[in-house]
Scaffold this motif. Sequence first.
Motif, PDB file in Angstrom:
ATOM      1  N   VAL A  85       0.853  -1.269   0.048  1.00 49.62           N
ATOM      2  CA  VAL A  85      -0.082  -0.058  -0.045  1.00 49.62           C
ATOM      3  C   VAL A  85       0.937   1.298  -0.019  1.00 49.62           C
ATOM      4  N   GLN A  86       0.573   2.254  -0.937  1.00 47.88           N
ATOM      5  CA  GLN A  86       1.234   3.360  -0.917  1.00 47.88           C
ATOM      6  C   GLN A  86       0.738   4.405   0.024  1.00 47.88           C
ATOM      7  N   ARG A  87       1.570   4.758   0.882  1.00 46.88           N
ATOM      8  CA  ARG A  87       0.966   5.627   2.145  1.00 46.88           C
ATOM      9  C   ARG A  87       0.553   7.146   1.683  1.00 46.88           C
ATOM     10  N   LEU A  88      -0.467   7.799   1.918  1.00 46.54           N
ATOM     11  CA  LEU A  88      -1.040   9.085   1.750  1.00 46.54           C
ATOM     12  C   LEU A  88      -1.841   9.482   2.996  1.00 46.54           C
ATOM     13  N   SER A  89      -1.131  10.456   3.831  1.00 48.06           N
ATOM     14  CA  SER A  89      -1.684  10.834   5.081  1.00 48.06           C
ATOM     15  C   SER A  89      -1.402  12.284   5.089  1.00 48.06           C
ATOM     16  N   ARG A  90      -2.510  12.944   5.535  1.00 47.14           N
ATOM     17  CA  ARG A  90      -2.316  14.322   5.934  1.00 47.14           C
ATOM     18  C   ARG A  90      -2.604  14.943   7.130  1.00 47.14           C
ATOM     19  N   ILE A  91      -2.306  15.922   7.711  1.00 49.92           N
ATOM     20  CA  ILE A  91      -2.754  16.895   8.735  1.00 49.92           C
ATOM     21  C   ILE A  91      -3.721  17.691   8.379  1.00 49.92           C
ATOM     22  N   PHE A  92      -5.026  17.993   9.138  1.00 48.02           N
ATOM     23  CA  PHE A  92      -5.721  18.959   9.020  1.00 48.02           C
ATOM     24  C   PHE A  92      -5.689  19.847  10.038  1.00 48.02           C
ATOM     25  N   TYR A  93      -5.301  21.295   9.705  1.00 47.38           N
ATOM     26  CA  TYR A  93      -5.071  22.236  10.784  1.00 47.38           C
ATOM     27  C   TYR A  93      -5.305  23.672  10.095  1.00 47.38           C
ATOM     28  N   ARG A  94      -6.107  24.367  10.996  1.00 47.97           N
ATOM     29  CA  ARG A  94      -6.261  25.554  10.592  1.00 47.97           C
ATOM     30  C   ARG A  94      -6.922  25.841   9.196  1.00 47.97           C
ATOM     31  N   GLY A  95      -7.791  24.887   8.912  1.00 50.22           N
ATOM     32  CA  GLY A  95      -8.808  24.749   7.908  1.00 50.22           C
ATOM     33  C   GLY A  95      -7.779  24.285   6.641  1.00 50.22           C
ATOM     34  N   ARG A  96      -6.677  24.019   6.689  1.00 50.25           N
ATOM     35  CA  ARG A  96      -5.912  23.413   5.610  1.00 50.25           C
ATOM     36  C   ARG A  96      -5.620  22.212   5.828  1.00 50.25           C
ATOM     37  N   PHE A  97      -5.138  21.373   4.685  1.00 55.71           N
ATOM     38  CA  PHE A  97      -4.429  20.007   4.796  1.00 55.71           C
ATOM     39  C   PHE A  97      -2.912  20.199   4.578  1.00 55.71           C
ATOM     40  N   TYR A  98      -2.316  19.467   5.412  1.00 53.26           N
ATOM     41  CA  TYR A  98      -0.715  19.717   5.144  1.00 53.26           C
ATOM     42  C   TYR A  98      -0.192  18.161   4.764  1.00 53.26           C
ATOM     43  N   ASP A  99       0.544  17.999   3.844  1.00 55.56           N
ATOM     44  CA  ASP A  99       0.888  16.521   3.574  1.00 55.56           C
ATOM     45  C   ASP A  99       1.919  16.173   4.841  1.00 55.56           C
ATOM     46  N   TYR A 100       1.644  14.786   5.150  1.00 55.12           N
ATOM     47  CA  TYR A 100       2.413  14.255   6.216  1.00 55.12           C
ATOM     48  C   TYR A 100       2.850  12.833   5.639  1.00 55.12           C
ATOM     49  N   PRO A 101       4.315  12.825   5.624  1.00 52.38           N
ATOM     50  CA  PRO A 101       5.424  13.430   5.668  1.00 52.38           C
ATOM     51  C   PRO A 101       5.355  14.902   5.101  1.00 52.38           C
TER      52      PRO A 101
END
Length: 495
Positions: A85-101
């Motif tokens: 599985v290819q990892r795709l995860s993000r952080i939702f903060y202050r109304g925006r999505f941040y790529d993580y890593p």
Amino acid sequence: MKQDTVPVVIIGGGPAGLTAAYELQKLSHAHVPQVYEASDMVGGISRTETYKGYRFDIGGHRFFTKVREVEDMWREVLGDDFITVQRLSRIFYRGRFYDYPLRIFNALGNIGPYETYKIIGSYIKWKLRPKAQEDTFEDWVINRFGGRLYMHFFHSYTKKVWGIPPSEIRADWAAQRIKNLSLPKAVWNAISGANDTASLIEEFQYPRLGPGMMWEKTRDLIEKQGGTVQMRTEVVKVNRDGNRVTSIDVRRWTENGGQSEKTERIEGAHFVNSMAVRDLIHAFDPPPPPEVVAAADRLKYRDFLIVTLMLDHADPFPDNWIYIHSPKVKVGRIQNFRAWSKEMLPDQNTSSIGMEYFCQKGDGLWSSSDEDLRKLASEELEKLDLAKASDVIDWTVIRQPKAYPVYDGEYKEALDTVSGWLKTLENFQTVGRNGLHRYNNQDHSMLSAMYAARNILGENNDVWDVNVERSYHEEFEAKPKNKASKERLDKGAVL
């Protein structure tokens, strides 16, 4: 049971308990494991629940390790049933999505040049004048990332997960879970594409039907080799004579969900435990010394529940999971189970979205009705602009007590007292996340169980001293502790 066999009683049918049984059978034909599990499913928190053909995790469970023996067991049990599985995860903060890593341009575009300048300045300040002592999670993170980045990306989410301020969480937890990540490394990884931090791997293995598939197959193999795995059988007492455990008392659940009033005594030569260590201490008869019981009562746990929403369309977002740092919603993490494996869904034109909430048994969230939780999860999914509440076509709720051992200010001293007494028992070992009261990964739980099985056969491994950090280092080298370990190393196994 044949007269020339040695009965080994194993408490708990999660990853640790089943691994102990599997390893024991792999190394000895004489030792017969008898596993007792209180619930009706194997796998513990790594089980896969099902609802109308939909399969879902109790939190996502990646299969990634640098411990060769754990990898070998995964392959032996599941073989071709693993998918990559290819990892795709993000952080939702202050109304925006941040790529993580972290992706450098995504992060800078979201946070802006002014705040980037402040983060760099804060980082330099704390590197020049770091906190002299890293007692807490807050101390540990600020020394590596600076106070500004800590405020943005660590404080609110950590408090949501644990229910206490990060200043009350011990640094041990950060050192174990965040491992060797730092701000310069994160920036370098973002620019170069390199990534050697275990918690940020870009792809991972996953059983095509979820992690429970691994433990269901392990159970079947144990039983095929002559062991037993008895479900709906709760261990209510651990009987001892001095420093030797002689037997356990179990109470079986009836078909209608009640408990039998009668208990049954199970004798054994060796015992391996994976139930929560606080409950274990209270199960001993006669009980341990009063100071040990008091110490066990100081150990705390964080509970967890998941509201799985089925939507009328596929993939409302592409991520495997999203961390929700926003304090405006209660949800802490969101899973998209189709992004883990398409076989987790019976209908590919729908979605299975896991809304994860961290809570305490008995608090407002835990005690909410399933209908109220459905309403909350649906509304928060829409508030985050991921899908509309009206898209929900079905739902189910699973509550998981004792999901995470808490690393608060009291835990270390209390655990030292408890473990010190448990180590005096001659034929009894405790393993796994809750059995050791350590917030470890699945592979660490399995490794502690492998060590316990080998100890039964004459080795002398300290299961309390399994160093989860070293197992992720590229320079990790196996160091045999005795002749038996060395012989296994010579055959290609890594300890």
